[in-house]
Design an enzyme around this catalytic site. Structure first.
Site, PDB file in Angstrom:
ATOM      1  N   CYS A  17      -1.940   8.897   3.002  1.00  0.00           N
ATOM      2  CA  CYS A  17      -1.829   8.595   1.584  1.00  0.00           C
ATOM      3  C   CYS A  17      -3.000   8.721   0.758  1.00  0.00           C
ATOM      4  O   CYS A  17      -2.972   8.766  -0.509  1.00  0.00           O
ATOM      5  CB  CYS A  17      -1.690   6.930   1.607  1.00  0.00           C
ATOM      6  SG  CYS A  17      -2.585   5.865   2.436  1.00  0.00           S
ATOM      7  N   GLU A  37       0.940  -1.091  -0.040  1.00  0.00           N
ATOM      8  CA  GLU A  37       0.031   0.069  -0.210  1.00  0.00           C
ATOM      9  C   GLU A  37       1.063   1.260  -0.047  1.00  0.00           C
ATOM     10  O   GLU A  37       1.533   1.602   0.909  1.00  0.00           O
ATOM     11  CB  GLU A  37      -0.828   0.058   1.349  1.00  0.00           C
ATOM     12  CG  GLU A  37      -2.112   0.956   0.958  1.00  0.00           C
ATOM     13  CD  GLU A  37      -1.984   2.129   1.924  1.00  0.00           C
ATOM     14  OE1 GLU A  37      -1.750   2.914   1.354  1.00  0.00           O
ATOM     15  OE2 GLU A  37      -2.119   2.035   3.373  1.00  0.00           O
TER      16      GLU A  37
HETATM   17  C1  UN1 Z   1      -3.029   5.949   4.838  1.00  0.00           C
HETATM   18  O1  UN1 Z   1      -2.828   7.081   4.556  1.00  0.00           O
HETATM   19  O2  UN1 Z   1      -1.892   5.344   4.820  1.00  0.00           O
HETATM   20  O3  UN1 Z   1      -8.784   6.523   4.060  1.00  0.00           O
HETATM   21  C2  UN1 Z   1      -4.279   5.341   5.364  1.00  0.00           C
HETATM   22  C3  UN1 Z   1      -8.266   7.159   4.822  1.00  0.00           C
HETATM   23  C4  UN1 Z   1      -7.821   6.441   6.172  1.00  0.00           C
HETATM   24  C5  UN1 Z   1      -6.668   5.559   5.816  1.00  0.00           C
HETATM   25  C6  UN1 Z   1      -5.336   6.286   5.254  1.00  0.00           C
HETATM   26  N1  UN1 Z   1      -8.882   5.498   6.743  1.00  0.00           N
HETATM   27  O4  UN1 Z   1      -7.924   8.281   4.666  1.00  0.00           O
END
Ligand code: UN1
Length: 529
Positions: free
Chosen positions: A297, A263
């Site tokens: 992310c 990821e």
């Molecule tokens: C991340 O930034 O690695 O959808 C995950 C989202 C959060 C997860 C982010 N539930 O923004």
């Protein structure tokens, strides 16, 4: 701060061990100083695992797997239910520690622990639903089905921005799947991981379970990370972080024919069309681009705006950005805290400089703040920039609150601009035109793993599978059928016929009545009474 730490069984003065399997090991690796980005204060010190510590942890994880896989899955689910409850009891203090160590605002710190709890709840239910399919066999009196077995010790490498939740996505599912877990937390946020282990080990120990089910090894990529990634005893590595890190992890694990679940970076865009409800769009963009100080992310990094509403939307965003309270993330009224460290601030500044050199323009913010608390050099004003389709800096993920605005004329052009980046995590369209929405959701539309209509790019629920395409790495975690990545599939055929019919109608028979071909001497083809 002292109260938070003592609630979690930690003290500021102690040097914490960064490795353990149910109890802490004595480590002799490098010392990590956990400096809060809020005010530069040291929150704690952590001693990294050394090679021997790593070996002890992995050996325990391998042994514990042999026992844990024999616990029936719903009983494993019951242990996970208790873990969820233990986290519920410590939600406030653990959430505050997330804010202290990582810098996200308190509501988001608490939200992160809530995400762990939600994952535990989901995993409890999933523990009774590790379904295999039964297929009709083409052979008479045969049963054909598949079943899912535990996989082995699973390595989980997490990033600083979600120091707990992303581990929980992996660990809660891995646990009910019958696996043990070896966690390598980010060296920027080891305290959160240590505090979580303390809470969760207590549950495992109370259940009389062996050490080695949930393990932690803190340390740099070069030593501990590499040891884990190259370890043939670890059949699956789940890694969250940069594309660069993921590429290295992916290559190493693939070279030993292990499995990865990656990821990696996102470069998430929102298309805003003329029919969009701009009020809803502005709120979603603000949360997506400024929330977590742009360090998700899933953060919104690009806006692709129809030229007829470009000016209006840009003005509304500038007004909204002007109202964002930046400051101590522990204050209830703060909406944006600091970036994780000065390095992150520097990379934001160099992205902005590149943007200007590449012909873009900063429309709002971007500056490093100073004075009082801000003297840490970790606070910035979020930036809104004008860019053009193909501006090189916009192709990269800058892990900071920088939002690029570009204009489009036709929806096909908007989708082309949207899909032109190498990453493919999350995406959104704001429209009240059903055709545009459906086009974006279709296979001619967004090329991302997550696609939303009239909802922003960040803040996904755990019930869906989370992950993305292209440079984001292709992995899927959390809900839906993501559990399958943590198990090995076995296809089984049972013949209850007394005959041996072959698939595809192949005849491979010997005539049992015909003795003429009987080989005498040597190895007999068949024995007749
Ligand atoms: C991340 O930034 O690695 O959808 C995950 C989202 C959060 C997860 C982010 N539930 O923004």
């Amino acid at each position: 701060m002292e109260k938070i730490l003592s609630d979690l069984g930690l003290t500021e003065q102690d040097e914490h061990s960064g490795a353990g399997s149910g109890s802490w090991l004595t480590c002799t690796g490098a010392m990590l100083e956990c400096v809060s980005p809020i005010d530069g204060r040291t929150v704690g010190t952590v001693r990294c695992a050394d090679r021997d510590g790593y070996e002890t942890v992995i050996t325990r994880a391998v042994h514990a797997f042999e026992e844990w896989r024999m616990v029936p899955a719903p009983k494993r689910g019951d242990v996970v239910r208790q873990i969820g409850n233990a986290l519920r009891d410590r939600k406030e203090s653990l959430g505050t520690l997330v804010s202290l160590e990582m810098g996200k605002i308190r509501a988001e710190g608490a939200g992160e622990v809530q995400e762990m709890i939600d994952m535990a709840d989901l995993a409890v239910g999933q523990s009774r639903m590790l379904y295999g399919k039964t297929m009709p066999s083409e052979r008479p009196c045969h049963r054909l089905y598949e079943q899912w077995h535990p996989l082995g010790p699973v390595g989980v490498i997490t990033a600083f921005n979600f120091p707990l939740a992303v581990w929980a996505w992996n660990a809660m599912i891995a646990l009910i799947a019958g696996n043990t877990v070896i966690w390598k937390p980010s060296s920027k946020t080891p305290l959160c991981a240590i505090a979580a282990m303390e809470i969760i080990w207590e549950v495992l120990n109370k259940n009389g379970l062996p050490e080695g089910i949930l393990n932690i090894v803190t340390g740099p990529h070069e030593t501990i990370g590499n040891a884990l990634v190259n370890d043939p005893r670890v059949p699956l590595i789940s890694a969250t972080g940069s594309v660069r890190m993921g590429r290295a992890v992916g290559q190493a694990v693939t070279a030993r024919l292990g499995r990865t679940l990656l990821e990696l970076g996102g470069n998430n865009g929102i298309i805003v069309t003329p029919s969009a409800d701009l009020d809803v769009a502005v709120r979603a963009i603000l949360f997506g681009a400024v929330g977590t100080a742009g360090q998700r992310c899933t953060s919104t990094r690009r806006l692709i705006i129809h030229k007829s509403i470009y000016r209006d939307l840009a003005d509304s965003l500038i007004k909204a950005y002007g109202q964002v309270r930046i400051g101590n993330p522990l204050d209830e009224t703060t909406l944006m805290g600091p970036l994780i460290d000065r390095e992150a601030v520097d990379s934001m500044q160099s992205a902005l400089q590149r943007l200007v050199e590449e012909g873009g323009e900063i429309l709002f913010g971007g500056e490093v703040l100073s004075g009082g608390l801000f003297d840490t050099g970790t606070y910035v004003r979020p930036a809104i920039c004008r860019a053009y389709a193909g501006t090189p800096v916009m192709m990269e993920e800058t892990f900071a609150p920088v939002l690029y605005l570009i204009e489009y004329e036709t929806i096909d052009e908007a989708i082309r601009y949207h899909n032109c980046v190498p990453q493919g995590l999350s995406s959104a369209i704001f429209t009240n035109d059903m055709r545009e929405a459906e086009l974006f959701l279709s296979h001619r539309g967004s090329d991302c793993g997550i696609t939303n209509v009239n909802a922003g790019t960040s803040g996904a629920e755990i019930g869906g599978a989370f992950g993305g395409e292209k440079n984001t790495g292709g992995g899927r975690e959390a809900g839906s059928d993501a559990w399958k990545a943590y198990m090995r599939r076995q296809t089984c055929t049972i013949n209850w016929s007394g005959e041996l019919p072959l698939a595809q109608g192949i005849q491979f028979d010997i005539d049992t009545a015909d003795d003429s071909a009987l080989v005498t001497g040597g190895h007999p083809l068949k024995q007749r009474p």
